[in-house]
Design an enzyme around this catalytic site. Structure first.
Site, PDB file in Angstrom:
ATOM      1  CD  GLU A 271       9.196  45.980   7.251  1.00 33.99           C
ATOM      2  OE1 GLU A 271       8.534  46.022   8.148  1.00 33.99           O
ATOM      3  OE2 GLU A 271      10.755  45.796   8.497  1.00 33.99           O
ATOM      4  CG  ASP A 350      12.459  46.192  14.299  1.00 36.26           C
ATOM      5  OD1 ASP A 350      11.228  47.081  14.303  1.00 36.26           O
ATOM      6  OD2 ASP A 350      11.727  45.706  13.425  1.00 36.26           O
ATOM      7  CD  GLU A 378       9.256  41.408  15.651  1.00 33.95           C
ATOM      8  OE1 GLU A 378       8.321  42.225  15.332  1.00 33.95           O
ATOM      9  OE2 GLU A 378       9.934  41.096  14.362  1.00 33.95           O
TER      10      GLU A 378
END
Ligand code: GCW
Length: 650
Positions: A271, A350, A378
C-alpha cells in the site's frame, strides 16, 4: 511517574475495565505476601496491597495465606506454578512476569484456583498488540489509523503525552491478560513517526518505562526507507554495506537506551510503503537486513505479509488479491533469519467479518509465523456496533490444516489494538471484551471464547443480575453482524475510504482488488482452479478440494470461492438470494433484541456505561437497517427474485 499503577490508584475519570475493585474479591480477604524485588514484584505488590486494602485482607511479611514468590532466573520467566501446603497456604512461584500472570490467574479464577496445584505456561512467546497511532494527526487518517476510541492514548500535541498515567493504567490492563509486546506506532510510518527511531527516541524510552513493570516490551514500526530518510544515505538497498551498518548503529543506539526493546514491525512494499522491491531484492533480503541489526540484542523483526497489488484494474480477472501473500512469501520459506516473524493476517484479504483462514499459515513450515487479528473493528462495526470477535479468532486458531490446528503452526499472535483516549478505553464499552479475549486467547488459543466472554462479564460488571443478559446480548453478536452485512463470505460491500456502513458497489470498479461480481444471474468470486483464479490451489488437502467444489464449500464461504446463480441451493436448503433476504431480516431482528436486552439492564450496570451503550445501539440499529435495506434491494433489483415471505424490500 513509573509504570506501577496499582488498583488503589484507579483513575477517577477512566473506566476500570475488567479490573474494578470488586474483581479482586476472591483474593482480597487473604493475608498476602510478595517475595522479591524489581519492577514485576513491585507491580504485584502494588496490586496485592490495593486488593487487600479494599477487601479486608492484609499485606504481610510472615504467615501468609497466599505467598507470591519471585524465584531466581530460570528458562521460562513467563510461566508460573501454584502449590498448596498442608497448612492451607497457596504459593505462586515464577521467575519473572509469570508472577504477575499467576496473580491475575487467581484473581480471575477465584476461590477454586486457590485449591489447585499445577504449572501454567503461555502458548507462545509472542502475544502482541500493534498500535496504529500516529504522533501527528494525519490529514486523512487522523491520529489513530482505523481508531474508533478518540485520539491516541500515547501521543498528544506532536509528542508522547507528558502525563503517562493513563498509559500506565493501560499497561496494567494488558499485563493482567498476559499481553507482552506492544508496537507503539502505525505500520504506515509517516515523517514524524519515522524519527521515533532516532532523535525522538527519548520519547520512546519514556513509554517503554511505563510498559516494563507489566512485563511488556516496546517495539517500533519503522520505515524501510529509514537509511535515506533519517540517515541521509542515497539508498535503502538491504544488501548495501552502508545501509546494513546504518541499521546496526541505529539499532545499537536504541538498545543502549532501551535494553529490553522488542524489535521492529515492518510494512514493506505494501500500500505504497517503501520496501526491498525498489532495489530488486525480495522480502527475505529486506527482513534479514533488519534482523541482523537486532540479533545481537535479542530483538525480533515482525515483517508483515500483507502485500498485494493496490493498483489493480477491475477489468483484469486474472489478478486475485487473495492469492497475493501466498504468491509473494511461500517461495521464501526457509530464507528468513531466525529472529524474523512473518506476520500474516488471519484471512487472505483483509480482516473481513468472514474470510477463510489464510493458506500462508500452512505453507511455510520453516518460517516463524504470527497470526495477525484486528481487534480494532475497522470492518466489524467500528466500535459503534456490538461485535464480540472472540468466536471468530477462536475459529481461526482452531482451524485444522491436516492434523494440526492453526495455533500449533504459529509462533505467536498479534493484533491491532482498539484503545484510545476515550474514557471507556474502546469507545464502545462492550468492545473492551475484544481486547480481553484477544489477550486470553493469545495465552491459551484453545480457550472457549464463550467462557472468556463470561469471564470478562463477571470481572467487569459487579452486579450478577447483569451477567446472563449481557452474555445473551454479546455472544451471538459477530454472527448478527455477519448476517446484516456482506453475505456468504463475499466481503467488502462497505463504503470506500472509511469502511463504515453499506455501499454494495462502492469498491466494485476500484483499484483495490475487492470485487463481488454481482450481475443479473449471480454473485461471488470464482477462485477455483477449474475456471477461476486458482486460489483454492493454495490450500493443502482436504481444503483445496473442499473449497473447489460448491457442493462441499461451507455455506458461509460460498461467495468467497464461487460465482453462483441466485437460485443455487445452499446446504441449508435455501437459495442464495433467499439466504440473503432471510439473514438480513434476521440480523436486524437480532439487533432489536440487543436493544431490548440492554434496556432491561438499566440500573444493573453503571449509568455512564448504560448511557454510552444505549447511544451506540441506536446507531447500530440505524446502520443495520440501512445494510439490510441496501443489500436486499440491491439483490432484488439484480435478480428479480421476490422474497418468499413477501416482506418489504424497497
Ligand atoms: O485494512 C487495511 C486498512 C489500512 C491498514 C492496512 C494494513 C494500516 O484499511 O488502514 O493500514 O489494512 O493492515 O496495513
Amino acid at each position: 511517574m513509573n509504570g506501577s499503577l496499582g488498583a488503589a490508584e484507579l483513575l477517577p475519570d477512566v473506566h476500570p475495565a475488567w479490573l474494578p475493585p470488586t474483581a479482586f474479591r476472591a483474593l482480597g480477604a487473604r493475608r498476602v505476601r510478595v517475595v522479591g524485588d524489581g519492577p514485576i514484584a513491585d507491580t504485584v505488590r502494588a496490586e496485592a496491597l490495593a486488593a487487600t486494602t479494599a477487601h479486608g485482607g492484609a499485606l504481610v511479611t510472615e504467615d501468609p495465606e497466599l505467598d507470591l514468590v519471585l524465584t531466581g532466573p530460570d528458562d521460562d520467566p513467563e510461566a508460573f506454578a501454584i502449590t498448596r501446603d498442608a497448612a492451607g497456604t497457596t504459593t505462586v512461584t515464577a521467575s519473572g512476569p509469570g508472577l504477575l500472570y499467576g496473580f491475575h490467574h487467581l484473581v480471575r479464577a477465584g476461590e477454586s484456583a486457590f485449591q489447585e496445584t499445577g504449572e501454567h505456561h503461555p502458548a507462545y512467546p509472542v502475544r502482541m498488540l500493534d498500535h496504529w497511532d500516529n504522533v501527528d494527526v494525519h490529514p486523512v487518517m487522523g491520529q489513530v489509523e482505523r481508531g474508533y476510541s478518540g485520539g491516541s492514548l500515547l501521543y498528544a500535541d506532536g509528542a508522547v503525552r507528558p502525563d503517562l498515567t493513563r498509559v500506565a493504567a493501560y499497561a496494567r490492563l494488558l499485563g493482567s491478560i498476559g499481553v507482552n509486546r506492544v508496537a507503539l506506532n502505525n505500520v504506515n510510518v509517516h515523517r514524524t513517526e519515522a524519527r521515533l527511531l532516532t532523535d525522538l527516541l527519548p520519547e520512546v524510552v519514556r513509554l517503554a518505562e511505563v510498559f516494563r513493570p507489566h512485563g511488556i516490551r516496546a517495539h517500533l514500526s519503522v520505515t524501510f526507507a529509514s537509511p535515506i530518510l533519517l540517515g541521509g544515505l542515497t539508498t535503502a538497498d538491504p544488501l548495501d554495506p552502508e545501509v546494513r551498518s546504518w541499521w546496526a548503529r541505529t539499532t545499537a543506539a536504541v538498545y543502549a537506551a532501551i535494553p529490553d526493546f522488542g524489535g521492529y514491525v515492518v510494512k514493506a512494499d505494501s500500500e505504497g510503503q517503501p520496501g526491498p522491491f525498489s532495489y530488486g531484492r525480495d522480502h527475505a533480503d529486506g527482513a534479514n537486513a533488519l534482523a541482523e541489526a537486532l540479533e545481537p540484542f535479542g530483538g525480533t523483526v515482525f515483517w508483515r505479509a500483507f502485500v498485494y497489488d493496490h493498483h489493480q484494474d477491475w477489468r483484469d480477472r486474472t489478478t486475485d488479491r487473495a492469492r497475493a501473500a501466498h504468491d509473494h512469501f511461500t517461495p521464501l520459506d526457509g530464507e528468513f533469519a531466525d529472529n524474523v516473524v512473518l506476520q500474516v493476517k488471519n484471512g487472505p484479504i483483509d480482516f473481513q467479518p468472514r474470510e477463510p483462514v489464510s493458506p500462508v499459515i500452512a505453507a511455510m513450515p520453516t518460517t516463524r509465523l504470527a497470526v495477525e487479528f484486528q481487534v480494532t473493528q475497522e470492518y466489524t462495526g467500528q466500535q459503534r456496533h456490538v461485535c464480540y470477535l472472540g468466536p471468530q479468532w477462536s475459529e481461526v486458531l482452531r482451524f485444522p490444516f491436516g492434523d494440526r490446528e492453526v495455533h500449533t503452526l504459529a509462533a505467536g499472535v498479534t493484533a491491532v489494538s482498539n484503545v484510545g483516549d476515550d474514557p471507556f478505553w474502546t469507545g464502545h464499552p462492550l468492545a473492551q471484551a475484544n481486547l480481553y479475549a484477544f489477550g486470553r486467547l493469545a495465552w491459551d488459543p484453545t480457550a472457549d471464547p464463550d467462557e472468556l466472554l463470561r469471564e470478562w462479564i463477571a470481572l467487569t460488571f459487579p452486579d450478577p443480575a447483569a451477567h446472563a443478559p449481557l452474555h445473551e446480548l454479546m455472544s451471538g453478536s459477530w454472527r448478527a453482524y455477519e448476517d446484516y452485512t456482506a453475505p456468504l463470505g463475499v466481503g467488502f460491500m462497505v463504503r470506500p475510504g472509511d469502511h463504515y456502513g453499506p455501499d454494495v458497489d462502492g469498491y466494485e470498479y476500484t483499484r483495490w482488488g475487492t470485487y463481488h461480481f454481482a450481475d443479473r444471474d449471480g454473485v461471488g468470486v470464482d477462485r477455483t482452479r477449474a475456471t477461476g483464479t486458482g486460489f483454492t490451489g493454495q490450500y493443502p488437502q482436504p481444503w483445496r478440494e473442499v473449497y473447489e467444489d460448491p457442493g462441499t464449500c461451507p455455506d458461509e464461504l460460498l461467495l468467497f470461492f464461487h460465482h453462483v446463480p441466485y437460485g443455487h441451493v445452499l446446504h441449508s436448503g435455501k437459495t442464495v438470494v433467499q439466504h440473503v433476504y432471510d439473514t438480513h431480516f434476521a440480523g436486524v431482528e437480532a439487533v432489536e433484541r440487543m436493544v431490548t436486552t440492554w434496556e432491561s439492564l438499566r440500573g444493573k450496570v453503571s449509568d455512564d456505561v448504560h448511557e454510552r451503550v444505549t447511544e451506540r445501539l441506536v446507531e447500530q440499529l440505524r446502520c443495520a437497517v440501512e445494510w439490510r435495506d441496501q443489500v436486499n434491494t440491491y439483490f432484488l433489483r439484480k435478480s428479480g427474485v421476490p422474497d418468499a415471505h413477501g416482506r418489504t424490500i424497497h
